[in-house]
Design an enzyme around this catalytic site. Structure first.
Site, mmCIF file in Angstrom:
data_model
loop_
_atom_site.group_PDB
_atom_site.id
_atom_site.type_symbol
_atom_site.label_atom_id
_atom_site.label_comp_id
_atom_site.label_asym_id
_atom_site.label_seq_id
_atom_site.Cartn_x
_atom_site.Cartn_y
_atom_site.Cartn_z
ATOM 1 N N ASP A 303 30.385 -25.412 34.127
ATOM 2 C CA ASP A 303 29.229 -25.523 34.987
ATOM 3 C C ASP A 303 29.263 -26.921 35.621
ATOM 4 O O ASP A 303 30.196 -27.711 35.399
ATOM 5 C CB ASP A 303 27.947 -25.254 34.184
HETATM 6 C C1 GLC Z 1 24.150 -24.900 38.448
HETATM 7 C C2 GLC Z 1 23.855 -23.780 37.468
HETATM 8 C C3 GLC Z 1 24.812 -22.636 37.548
HETATM 9 C C4 GLC Z 1 25.340 -22.500 38.964
HETATM 10 C C5 GLC Z 1 26.154 -23.749 39.263
HETATM 11 C C6 GLC Z 1 26.711 -23.749 40.688
HETATM 12 O O1 GLC Z 1 23.913 -26.135 37.853
HETATM 13 O O2 GLC Z 1 23.736 -24.153 36.099
HETATM 14 O O3 GLC Z 1 24.118 -21.462 37.112
HETATM 15 O O4 GLC Z 1 26.154 -21.348 39.074
HETATM 16 O O5 GLC Z 1 25.429 -24.940 39.048
HETATM 17 O O6 GLC Z 1 25.674 -23.791 41.618
#
Ligand code: GLC
Length: 753
Positions: A303
Site C-alpha cells: 500500500d
Molecule cells: C491508499 C489506500 C489503498 C489505495 C491506495 C492507492 O492509501 O490505503 O486502499 O488502494 O492508497 O490509492
C-alpha cells in the site's frame, strides 16, 4: 480398437500443444527476463504516483495538475518504472485519460525492451477518477442488499468503465471485515460478518475477471488490505491491531481465501501492524500464510509508501535501505513507493551487493510481466477503442438506482408512518439534505469525496429531487450545499411556518472522508446534529430520520422520539432518488443491516459475540446488567409488506460425517404489496473446545413474494458449515448439538463428524 488409438493420439497431440503454448508463454517471459538488467527488473517492481510525475507535488489540493513529460521520461527511460497509479488531483475526462495513458505508453514503447506500463486506480464503488462514470453505493450499503448477482453486475460495469478509461488494474475489492465501526474505512467493507464479506467479495472478483483479463470488459482485481487492517485497537486508521491467530482464521482470512479461490490476480497489503508486526515486514503472513498456506500465486503490491514507513513510522527498519530489504524478504513483489526513487536505488544496491539474490527479484518480475501479458498489454498497451463504447451507458444509471434502493434499510416505522403521503408539507432539515458529497462518500471524483464542485453537473441532491417531485409550497428547506455550513444545523423558520408543516424529515450523518482524515474520537453523532434533532422533535411534528453515513453513528440520545428511521449508508450517484422513492413508497424496501448498530459508545459488539457478552447478570440488589443491547441488530430491516417465517424443518436430526441436512421453512407475505425479503440463516454451536460465538451466518437469500404469497425456501448444510479454526488454521470438527436459526425459528440437530 483403432478408434480408441486415434482418440488417444488426438489427446496426446492436444496436451503437448497446450504444454508447448504454455512453455512458449513462459519462454516469452523468461526470454524477456533474461534480457533485463537489474535496473530494468527493479523498475518493473516500482510503482509511482502520477502526481509525483506532474508539475506540482501537492497531491490533494484538488487541483488538476499538468503531467511533466520530462519527469515521465526520466521515470520510464532512466528508472525503467513499470507501473503508475492515481490521478494528479481529481477526476479526468475519459479523453484526458486516453491522452495521458497514450503519452505514457508512447514513452514505454521507445525503450529498448518496450515493456508496457501497468496503470492502477481505485474504483471501489464505480470509477472514482473518470468524469461521467457511474458511482454505486459503497460496499457497506451493497452488503445490505444480500444480492450477490447485483454485486457482480455492478463489478462488471465498473470493470467496463475502468477499462474504457484505458486502465486495466483496479485496487478493489476491499475484503477487510468491518469489526470496528469507529474505523474510518468501515464504509468500504461489506460489514462485520466473514461469510457475507466472502460471498460479496468473490462476486466482485468474478465481475472484474470472469471474462478473462485480456478482454476489454475486464480488469485485474486487487483484493485488500491483507490482513487485519480493519480492527485497530483505537478504531483509528493505520494504528496497531491485536488479533489472535484464532480470530485471524475465524474472522479475517476467510474473505481472502474465498477471493483467491475466485481467481483474484493481485493483492494489496495492510499498511498497519498486527501484534507488533508490520504486515509489510512479515514473511510469516506474506509468504508462509498467503503463499504457502492459502495458495495465492498472483502479484503482491504494497500500500501507499508502506516500505519506507517501516523505517519512518513502524521503526522496525533502521534505514530506508533496510526497509526495502525487509519488505522484499517478506515477499513483496511491487512497491507503491510512490513519490520517490528510493526503492529503485536501494533495491538495485541490495542486489548488486548480493544481500538480495537476483533470483528473488526474478520471481516478482515474472509475476508482474505475466500479469501484463494476461491483461493484453504486450499486444496493445493503449486505451482500446472497442472498450470506449461501454462507458456511461444509460442502463448503468438504472443499475445505480436499483442498487441504491436495495441498499437502504428501513429500521423503524412507528405506527406505519412510512411511506408518507405525497400531498402534504415537509420541512427538510440537516447537513445531508442538499449535498452530493454526503451521498457518495470517499473515492468519489476525488480521494476524500468532499469536493462538491467536482461532482457531475447533473448530480441530484435530496433537495433537488424534492423540488422535481413536489410543488414549491410543499417544501420548507434552506439547506446549503456545503455540508458543514452552519445554516445546515439550525431550524431557520418561524413558528407560524413550522405550524403549517405536516412532517419533518431530518437528513443527518457524516460528510465524505477517506482513511485517516475520517478518524473520530466518539461514535456518537456530532453534537450539533443531535441538538438539531432535539429541536426538530420539540416542534411536536412527526419526524423521519434518514442517516447518510459510512458507519453507524450513535443516535440513542434522541432515537426514541423519532417515528421513522432509515439507514441509507452511502447510496451513491442515484442515492437521492432512491431515498425519496423509499420515503414516499415508490418501491418497497428490503435492505437488512450487515453490521450491528451500537446504542452506546461503551457497548460496541458484533452479532457473533461470545456467550459471555450475551449474558444478562443480576447483582445482589437485583439490578440486571450486561447483555447485547444494540440500537439495531445485524439483519434488522423492515418492509412495507408484512412477512413471516414459519414451519422450519430439518430433513434429519443427526448429521453424520459428510451427510447433508436440508433446511426448509415457509415465508409468507401477508402484507398488501409485493416485496423482497432477505433471509439470513445462522448456525449455533452450543458447546465447543474453544468458546463458541452465540451464532454465525452460514447462508442468506433474497426472496420475492407477491402480496399473500407463501413460498417454501430451502438451504442445505453439511459439516463444512460446522467447523471452526484453531490457531494454526486447522479446521476442527467437533461432535455436539447445533441449532439452525432463521428469524425466530430455531431447530436443533446433533453432529457426529
Ligand atoms: C491508499 C489506500 C489503498 C489505495 C491506495 C492507492 O492509501 O490505503 O486502499 O488502494 O492508497 O490509492
Amino acid at each position: 480398437m483403432i478408434l480408441k488409438q486415434s482418440f488417444l493420439h488426438i489427446f496426446l497431440v492436444f496436451t503437448s500443444l497446450i504444454i508447448h503454448i504454455d512453455l512458449c508463454a513462459q519462454n516469452d517471459i523468461d526470454i524477456l527476463i533474461n534480457k533485463m538488467s537489474i535496473e530494468e527488473k527493479v523498475g518493473q517492481m516500482t510503482q509511482l504516483n502520477l502526481g509525483f510525475l506532474s508539475s506540482s507535488t501537492n497531491q490533494h489540493d484538488g487541483k488538476i495538475k499538468q503531467i511533466d513529460s520530462n519527469k515521465l521520461i526520466n521515470a520510464i527511460k532512466n528508472y525503467h518504472v513499470g507501473s503508475i497509479l492515481n490521478t494528479a488531483g481529481t477526476a479526468y475526462s475519459i479523453e484526458k485519460w486516453h491522452k495521458i495513458l497514450t503519452q505514457i505508453q508512447d514513452i514505454a514503447m521507445t525503450t529498448e525492451l518496450q515493456i508496457p506500463i501497468l496503470y492502477g486506480i481505485d474504483a471501489i464503488h464505480g470509477v472514482t477518477y473518470t468524469k461521467g462514470s457511474t458511482l454505486f453505493p459503497h460496499n457497506i450499503g451493497l452488503a445490505a442488499t444480500r444480492n450477490p448477482s447485483l454485486i457482480r453486475e455492478i463489478a462488471k460495469v465498473t470493470a467496463k468503465e475502468t477499462r474504457a478509461s484505458g486502465i486495466r488494474w483496479n485496487f478493489d475489492p476491499v475484503l477487510d471485515i468491518g469489526r470496528n465501526p469507529l474505523w474510518p474505512r468501515f464504509c468500504e467493507t461489506f460489514g462485520e460478518d466473514p461469510y457475507l464479506v466472502s460471498s460479496m467479495g468473490s462476486e466482485i472478483i468474478k465481475g472484474y475477471e470472469a471474462d478473462g483479463l485480456s478482454n476489454y470488459t475486464s480488469v485485474s482485481s486487487c483484493m485488500k488490505h491483507f490482513i487485519g487492517y480493519s480492527d485497530p485497537k483505537s478504531g483509528k486508521d493505520r494504528t496497531e491491531a491485536y488479533i489472535s491467530d484464532i480470530t485471524l482464521w475465524q474472522k479475517h482470512i476467510p474473505s481472502f481465501k474465498a477471493a483467491i479461490d475466485a481467481g483474484a490476480s493481485t493483492i494489496m497489503i495492510n499498511s498497519s501492524m498486527i501484534n507488533d508486526v508490520p504486515v509489510h515486514s512479515s514473511y510469516e503472513l506474506l509468504t508462509n500464510l498467503l503463499r504457502n498456506n492459502l495458495g495465492f500465486k498472483g502479484m503482491i503490491v504494497t500500500d501507499w509508501e508502506d516500505i519506507i514507513r517501516l523505517h519512518e513510522r513502524h521503526k522496525i527498519a533502521s534505514s530506508p535501505r533496510e526497509a526495502v530489504k525487509i519488505a522484499i524478504n517478506a515477499g513483496i513483489d511491487m512497491s507503491m513507493v510512490p513519490n520517490s526513487y528510493s526503492f529503485c536505488e536501494h533495491l538495485v544496491d541490495l542486489v548488486r551487493t548480493g544481500e538480495i539474490p537476483e533470483t528473488r527479484i526474478n520471481y516478482s518480475v515474472r509475476r508482474i510481466l505475466e500479469l501484463k501479458k494476461k491483461l493484453g498489454l504486450f499486444n496493445n498497451p493503449y486505451p482500446e477503442k472497442e472498450a470506449f463504447k461501454n462507458f456511461a451507458l444509460k442502463e448503468y444509471k438504472t443499475l445505480a438506482l436499483n442498487s441504491a434502493e436495495q441498499s437502504l434499510v428501513l429500521l423503524k416505522n412507528k405506527n406505519q408512518i412510512l411511506p408518507l403521503p405525497k400531498d402534504k408539507k415537509y420541512l427538510l432539515l440537516g447537513p445531508a439534505t442538499n449535498c452530493l458529497s454526503a451521498l457518495n462518500g470517499c473515492w468519489s471524483y476525488s480521494w476524500q469525496g468532499d469536493k462538491e464542485n467536482v461532482y457531475p453537473e447533473d448530480g441530484k441532491t435530496i433537495l433537488d429531487v424534492f423540488k422535481l417531485r413536489f410543488k414549491k409550497n410543499q417544501i420548507l428547506c434552506k439547506a446549503n450545499n456545503q455540508y458543514s455550513n452552519p445554516k445546515n444545523f439550525v431550524i431557520n423558520f418561524s413558528e407560524e411556518e413550522i405550524n403549517k408543516v405536516d412532517y419533518v424529515i431530518l437528513f443527518l450523518g457524516e460528510n465524505a472522508y477517506a482513511e485517516s482524515p475520517g478518524n473520530i474520537n466518539d461514535l456518537k453523532l456530532d453534537y450539533n446534529q443531535i441538538e438539531l434533532a432535539k429541536k426538530a422533535i420539540s416542534t411536536g411534528k412527526k419526524i423521519i430520520l434518514v442517516l447518510i453515513q459510512g458507519r453507524p453513528r450513535i443516535i440513542s440520545d434522541f432515537s426514541e422520539n423519532i417515528d421513522g428511521i432509515i439507514n441509507a449508508s452511502l447510496p451513491g450517484s442515484m442515492g437521492a432518488q432512491a431515498i425519496v422513492n423509499l420515503i414516499f413508497g415508490d418501491f418497497n424496501p428490503s435492505g437488512t443491516l450487515p453490521f450491528t448498530y451500537p446504542a452506546n459508545t461503551g457497548d460496541i459488539l458484533t452479532y457473533d459475540h461470545k456467550n459471555l457478552s450475551a449474558m444478562i447478570r443480576t447483582a445482589p440488589n437485583k439490578r440486571k446488567y450486561g447483555g447485547y443491547n444494540p440500537e439495531f441488530k445485524f439483519g434488522d430491516g423492515l418492509s412495507y409488506s408484512n412477512f413471516s417465517v414459519s414451519e422450519l424443518k430439518l430433513s434429519k436430526d443427526t448429521l453424520i460425517k459428510s451427510e447433508k441436512i436440508n433446511v426448509s421453512f415457509l415465508v409468507t407475505n401477508y402484507g398488501l404489496i409485493d416485496g423482497n425479503k432477505n433471509i439470513d440463516m445462522f448456525i449455533k454451536d452450543h458447546f465447543a473446545s474453544l468458546a463458541p460465538d452465540v451464532k454465525n451466518l452460514k447462508g442468506f437469500k433474497k426472496v420475492f413474494l407477491k402480496a399473500g404469497e407463501k413460498k417454501t425456501i430451502n438451504f442445505e448444510i453439511d459439516k463444512n458449515d460446522l467447523f471452526f479454526y484453531d490457531e494454526n488454521g486447522i479446521k476442527l470438527f467437533e461432535e455436539g448439538i447445533f441449532s439452525i436459526q432463521i428469524e425466530d425459528e430455531i431447530k436443533s440437530f446433533y453432529f457426529i463428524p
